[in-house]
Design an enzyme around this catalytic site. Structure first.
Site, PDB file in Angstrom:
ATOM      1  N   GLU A  25     -14.835  29.112 -75.669  1.00 57.74           N
ATOM      2  CA  GLU A  25     -14.787  27.974 -74.748  1.00 57.74           C
ATOM      3  C   GLU A  25     -16.020  27.101 -74.865  1.00 57.74           C
ATOM      4  OE1 GLU A  25     -16.453  31.445 -72.280  1.00 57.74           O
ATOM      5  OE2 GLU A  25     -15.144  31.133 -73.997  1.00 57.74           O
ATOM      6  N   ASP A  47      -5.288  28.860 -73.316  1.00 55.33           N
ATOM      7  CA  ASP A  47      -5.069  27.921 -74.424  1.00 55.33           C
ATOM      8  C   ASP A  47      -4.674  26.544 -73.898  1.00 55.33           C
ATOM      9  OD1 ASP A  47      -5.635  29.962 -76.145  1.00 55.33           O
ATOM     10  OD2 ASP A  47      -3.542  30.333 -76.743  1.00 55.33           O
ATOM     11  N   HIS A  74      -3.776  34.551 -71.707  1.00 56.51           N
ATOM     12  CA  HIS A  74      -4.408  33.724 -72.753  1.00 56.51           C
ATOM     13  C   HIS A  74      -3.639  32.432 -73.024  1.00 56.51           C
ATOM     14  CE1 HIS A  74      -7.624  36.453 -73.978  1.00 56.51           C
ATOM     15  NE2 HIS A  74      -6.768  37.460 -73.737  1.00 56.51           N
ATOM     16  N   ASN A 112      -8.237  33.449 -68.247  1.00 58.12           N
ATOM     17  CA  ASN A 112      -7.543  34.330 -69.188  1.00 58.12           C
ATOM     18  C   ASN A 112      -7.109  35.635 -68.529  1.00 58.12           C
ATOM     19  OD1 ASN A 112      -7.528  32.730 -71.490  1.00 58.12           O
ATOM     20  ND2 ASN A 112      -9.532  33.436 -72.196  1.00 58.12           N
ATOM     21  N   ASP A 153     -19.740  24.126 -71.981  1.00 54.97           N
ATOM     22  CA  ASP A 153     -19.089  25.415 -71.781  1.00 54.97           C
ATOM     23  C   ASP A 153     -18.123  25.296 -70.609  1.00 54.97           C
ATOM     24  OD1 ASP A 153     -19.112  28.043 -72.903  1.00 54.97           O
ATOM     25  OD2 ASP A 153     -19.826  28.778 -70.971  1.00 54.97           O
TER      26      ASP A 153
END
Length: 435
Positions: free
Chosen positions: A350, A324, A320, A315, A307
């Site tokens: 994630e 990414d 975002h 984010n 994770d």
């Protein structure tokens, strides 16, 4: 007044008539002086005129000849009369009064000339009904034309696999000319080395017992290119089921296969990271678990859940698009750090999974520590921002006590939870015996 031609011996005439009937031949006699044709009972029966011989004028006889064939019949008779040929031989069509079409084959020669002028007076000969034979020839021509112009590649091979005939479509598909193909063993020329020898053995065993084989194979063209072909091989057998010939059809499906593979990759790939998606990763996990089970758990394989730490914060603060970029960076780092045989998949958001085949606890822990260190020491530059991030990992190995991959996932999930409890940027490994 001339009499119709008959033998002087009734016994001989009977024998000749029976022989002609047995040979299914009709006799004819052409009287050029009177321009009449005498045709026996067999000819009359063919034409549906009764069971007795008939005498027709040349004009009447000509009316039965198919107009498209009369020029060649007339030319052959003229050559005979002028002495250009010693015998008359012609195959032509006859139209019967009831509308049927018959094919006749005539053979004859001159039997009487005027001793003074040398003018031909008579010619005699026989006719044979070749309608069935000619219809077969026409069917064969039609079939050959259909095969030659078929949009799929077609090959005809002998019982030993030697190529006897190919159509232009197969030449185009393979890049080999008919001259290069005919006389060779069909399989040897196209052998690509992609299919195992067992593939060809099974194929040959199938067609050798007279059964049809269908399948997809990768063949090599004349230029060395590998192409995908859908192939059907049908044996032509004798009355006892032994193959005499093989007819094979080839359809090039390379573009279709490429498209299917592309769609399959799209269906199994996460579009952002280009890693296997959850579905693909779970399939890889299931296959590896089954392999370990079949080995009696003598094969070591490990699994790790990962994770990205505080990913939501990235984010929320940078957007975002920045998130990414971090996800893509993680995927690239995994591919650069781990082995090619290791599988990393995006399970959602994630969260990622890493499968390490043929890897025991010790080697797996070392590999994951390298990954954590690589991530810790890296920087993601995005629109002028230097983004640093870490990951938390929880891992375990497959165990004989695991009934399904769900047991493996549950153990790794507990390890990941503990790693986060320890403050993140940690790896926690739970061996099956430690739970």
């Amino acid at each position: 007044m001339r009499k119709d031609p008959i033998s002087s011996s009734p016994q001989l005439e009977t024998r000749l008539r029976l022989a002609l009937e047995a040979a299914e031949l009709a006799t004819w006699d052409l009287d050029f002086g009177n321009e009449t044709a005498w045709l026996d009972a067999q000819w009359s029966r063919w034409m549906g005129l009764g069971n007795e011989p008939v005498r027709l004028s040349f004009a009447e006889w000509r009316s039965f000849v198919h107009p498209d064939d009369w020029p060649k019949v007339r030319s052959a008779l003229i050559d005979l009369l002028k002495g250009k040929t010693a015998t008359y031989q012609q195959r032509y069509r006859i139209r019967t009064p009831d509308g049927r079409i018959l094919w006749l084959e005539d053979r004859g020669q001159i039997c009487d000339r005027d001793p003074t002028t040398g003018r031909v007076l008579r010619a005699i000969g026989v006719s044979r009904d070749v309608t069935q034979e000619e219809e077969k020839i026409q069917r064969d021509r039609l079939l050959t034309a259909a095969l030659r112009h078929a949009p799929v590649g077609i090959m005809i091979a002998a019982a030993d696999g030697t190529v006897e005939w190919v159509n232009p479509a197969l030449e185009q598909i393979t890049g080999y000319s008919a001259g290069e193909l005919i006389g060779t063993r069909a399989g040897l020329l196209f052998h690509s080395g992609v299919q195992p020898e067992s593939f060809y053995r099974e194929l040959w065993e199938t067609i050798s017992r007279g059964a049809v084989w269908q399948g997809r194979m990768v063949n090599k063209t004349a230029t060395g290119e590998l192409r995908h072909h859908d192939v059907t091989i049908a044996p032509v057998t004798d009355n006892e089921g032994r193959p005499l010939h093989y007819i094979a059809t080839y359809r090039d499906v390379t573009e279709q296969v490429v498209l299917e593979e592309r769609l399959e990759r799209m269906a199994m790939t996460d579009p952002l990271t280009e890693l296997p998606n959850r579905r693909a990763f779970l399939e890889a996990m299931q296959k590896e678990f089954q392999r370990v089970v079949r080995s009696g758990f003598t094969i070591d394989s490990s699994f790790c859940l990962i994770d990205l730490d505080h990913f939501k914060r990235i984010n929320d603060t940078l957007g975002h698009a920045a998130g990414d970029a971090v996800l893509r960076h993680f995927a690239q780092t995994v591919q650069q750090t781990l082995r090619q045989m290791d599988v990393c998949g995006r399970l959602g958001g994630e969260e990622f999974g890493i499968l390490l085949p043929q890897t025991d606890d010790r080697a797996a822990i070392a590999a994951m520590e390298r990954l954590l260190r690589a991530i810790r020491q890296s920087v993601v530059v995005f629109e002028g921002h230097a983004i640093r991030y870490t990951i938390s990992a929880g891992g375990t190995s497959f165990a004989i006590s695991d009934r399904t991959i769900d047991d493996v996932f549950a153990r790794a999930d507990r390890a990941l939870y503990r790693a986060k409890e320890y403050g993140r940027d940690h790896l926690v490994w739970i061996a099956p015996e430690d739970q």
